[in-house]
Design a protein around this motif. Structure first.
Motif, PDB file in Angstrom:
ATOM      1  N   THR A 320       0.842  -1.199   0.000  1.00  0.00           N
ATOM      2  CA  THR A 320       0.000   0.000   0.000  1.00  0.00           C
ATOM      3  C   THR A 320       0.871   1.241   0.000  1.00  0.00           C
ATOM      4  O   THR A 320       1.987   1.242   0.557  1.00  0.00           O
ATOM      5  CB  THR A 320      -0.914   0.055   1.245  1.00  0.00           C
ATOM      6  OG1 THR A 320      -0.111   0.015   2.426  1.00  0.00           O
ATOM      7  CG2 THR A 320      -1.896  -1.110   1.248  1.00  0.00           C
ATOM      8  N   ASP A 322       0.197   5.637   0.415  1.00  0.00           N
ATOM      9  CA  ASP A 322      -0.764   6.739   0.459  1.00  0.00           C
ATOM     10  C   ASP A 322      -0.507   7.673  -0.724  1.00  0.00           C
ATOM     11  O   ASP A 322       0.485   7.539  -1.450  1.00  0.00           O
ATOM     12  CB  ASP A 322      -0.693   7.481   1.794  1.00  0.00           C
ATOM     13  CG  ASP A 322       0.674   8.080   2.078  1.00  0.00           C
ATOM     14  OD1 ASP A 322       1.319   8.563   1.119  1.00  0.00           O
ATOM     15  OD2 ASP A 322       1.103   8.063   3.239  1.00  0.00           O
ATOM     16  N   THR A 323      -1.367   8.636  -0.940  1.00  0.00           N
ATOM     17  CA  THR A 323      -1.299   9.490  -2.118  1.00  0.00           C
ATOM     18  C   THR A 323       0.008  10.268  -2.187  1.00  0.00           C
ATOM     19  O   THR A 323       0.653  10.342  -3.239  1.00  0.00           O
ATOM     20  CB  THR A 323      -2.482  10.483  -2.125  1.00  0.00           C
ATOM     21  OG1 THR A 323      -3.693   9.755  -2.045  1.00  0.00           O
ATOM     22  CG2 THR A 323      -2.467  11.321  -3.393  1.00  0.00           C
ATOM     23  N   THR A 324       0.442  10.824  -1.065  1.00  0.00           N
ATOM     24  CA  THR A 324       1.675  11.610  -1.037  1.00  0.00           C
ATOM     25  C   THR A 324       2.882  10.755  -1.362  1.00  0.00           C
ATOM     26  O   THR A 324       3.771  11.154  -2.127  1.00  0.00           O
ATOM     27  CB  THR A 324       1.854  12.262   0.353  1.00  0.00           C
ATOM     28  OG1 THR A 324       0.687  13.004   0.677  1.00  0.00           O
ATOM     29  CG2 THR A 324       3.076  13.164   0.364  1.00  0.00           C
ATOM     30  N   ALA A 326       2.858   7.962  -3.052  1.00  0.00           N
ATOM     31  CA  ALA A 326       2.759   7.556  -4.450  1.00  0.00           C
ATOM     32  C   ALA A 326       3.294   8.638  -5.380  1.00  0.00           C
ATOM     33  O   ALA A 326       3.973   8.353  -6.369  1.00  0.00           O
ATOM     34  CB  ALA A 326       1.313   7.239  -4.795  1.00  0.00           C
ATOM     35  N   LYS A 327       3.032   9.893  -5.050  1.00  0.00           N
ATOM     36  CA  LYS A 327       3.523  10.997  -5.874  1.00  0.00           C
ATOM     37  C   LYS A 327       5.041  11.101  -5.800  1.00  0.00           C
ATOM     38  O   LYS A 327       5.700  11.481  -6.771  1.00  0.00           O
ATOM     39  CB  LYS A 327       2.883  12.310  -5.421  1.00  0.00           C
ATOM     40  CG  LYS A 327       1.406  12.445  -5.769  1.00  0.00           C
ATOM     41  CD  LYS A 327       0.849  13.771  -5.259  1.00  0.00           C
ATOM     42  CE  LYS A 327      -0.633  13.894  -5.616  1.00  0.00           C
ATOM     43  NZ  LYS A 327      -1.220  15.169  -5.090  1.00  0.00           N
ATOM     44  N   PRO A 345       0.173   1.611  -6.573  1.00  0.00           N
ATOM     45  CA  PRO A 345      -0.572   2.848  -6.710  1.00  0.00           C
ATOM     46  C   PRO A 345      -1.115   3.125  -8.104  1.00  0.00           C
ATOM     47  O   PRO A 345      -1.772   4.138  -8.299  1.00  0.00           O
ATOM     48  CB  PRO A 345       0.469   3.912  -6.337  1.00  0.00           C
ATOM     49  CG  PRO A 345       1.774   3.290  -6.655  1.00  0.00           C
ATOM     50  CD  PRO A 345       1.597   1.843  -6.352  1.00  0.00           C
TER      51      PRO A 345
END
Length: 360
Positions: A320, A322-324, A326-327, A345
């Protein structure tokens, strides 16, 4: 005049007894010059006892000449059944044994691999210098001596004469600096000591002097800064440290900056990684940095890791992000970032991102 062949010793003993049982009609009643009446055999029972005694002596004499449970001079198909060797037997084995066509080697918790034309002697629990020197003459393939759990410097020096492909001593869990110094002079191409779980600094410096192609120490469960520095400076050492459970920032930096160009750095054991350690690892400029034991990382750790100067960064254990986080992966400047976890992601599917290397 042609002589008839003498029967074997045990057969001759039986023939003598049988001859004595025949009627003695042709013999004179007087004793022979070689035996007095006091030494004559008075009965069949005594003759039986004599034959048993002689047979026992023959058996003992045969055993005293080295008849063992498994004899090397019988060239068994499975040399792993050999439990002991004399220098003479070892010399014959090294010269005449053709090698096992395919042999599987397993380092528990590390890896499993196959080799061929090897001489496996994994039931040998001890080795003297003379026998070691004889076995070092085997040149057809790998020499596998992973049954040894201890090795002194003198025997290691004798083994160092081995000029074959691979010397495996995976049964050793520790060695001293003198033994390491002797082993480092081995003439083989690959030296495998995957059973070692810990090395002190002096031993690490000694074994790091090995001049072959590959030095493998994949069983280490702990390593400090000084030991990491000594090993990383080795011409042959491959830093595959997948059994390390934890890694601190100082040790990570010693490995990252010290590893020779072209060597991959494998650290698949740790399941967590803090930001400071990630920053230290980011200084690694080699081929592949593998951290597949991590199942999750936070945004700060991800940002630190993507600054790594390696060609490929492997984070295949991540399940997994999180969005941050993944960026942050988009900032990686290497040729490829591998994310093969079950919940990557990118649309929930596995991914490996490849980028062409810059010409500059």
């Amino acid at each position: 005049m042609q002589r008839t062949a003498e029967p074997p010793l045990i057969l001759r003993v039986r023939l003598i007894v049988l001859r004595d049982k025949q009627p003695n009609t042709s013999r004179r009643s007087t004793a022979t010059p070689l035996a007095s009446n006091a030494l004559s055999i008075p009965s069949d029972f005594m003759r039986f006892l004599l034959s048993v005694a002689v047979g026992f002596c023959v058996l003992v004499s045969l055993l005293s000449f080295g008849f063992q449970r498994v004899r090397a001079d019988e060239s068994p198909e499975d040399t792993n059944e050999i439990e002991s060797l004399t220098p003479q037997q070892a010399r014959k084995l090294a010269k005449e044994f053709a090698g096992v066509a395919f042999f599987e080697i397993e380092i528990k918790g590390v890896l499993k691999w196959q080799t061929h034309r090897c001489l496996p002697l994994n039931r040998l629990r001890s080795l003297d210098p003379g026998t070691a020197e004889a076995l070092a003459g085997y040149s057809k393939g790998p020499l596998v001596l992973s049954g040894l759990t201890a090795l002194d410097a003198g025997t290691a020096k004798a083994l160092a004469g081995y000029r074959g492909d691979v010397l495996l001593l995976n049964g050793l869990t520790k060695i001293d600096s003198d033994t390491a110094k002797a082993l480092a002079k081995c003439q083989c191409r690959i030296l495998v000591l995957d059973g070692l779980t810990i090395l002190d600094v002096d031993t690490a410096k000694a074994i790091a002097a090995f001049q072959g192609d590959d030095l493998l120490l994949r069983g280490l469960t702990s390593i400090d800064v000084e030991t990491a520095t000594a090993l990383a400076d080795s011409k042959a050492y491959h830093p595959h440290l997948d059994r390390l459970a934890t890694l601190d920032a100082d040790t990570a930096k010693a490995l990252a900056v010290g590893v020779r160009a072209g060597r991959s750095l494998s650290l698949n054991g740790p399941t967590t990684l803090d930001t400071a350690t990630a920053r230290a690892l980011a200084e690694y400029k080699g081929h592949v940095l593998s951290l597949d034991g991590l199942s999750a990382i936070d945004a700060d750790t991800a940002k630190a890791l993507v600054e790594c100067k390696c060609r490929m960064l492997s984070l295949d254990g991540l399940t997994t992000l999180d969005t941050t986080t993944a960026k942050a992966r988009a900032e990686f400047k290497g040729s490829s970032l591998s994310l093969k976890g079950k919940d990557s992601p990118v649309n929930g599917t596995s991914s490996t991102v490849f980028r062409p290397m810059s010409d500059s």
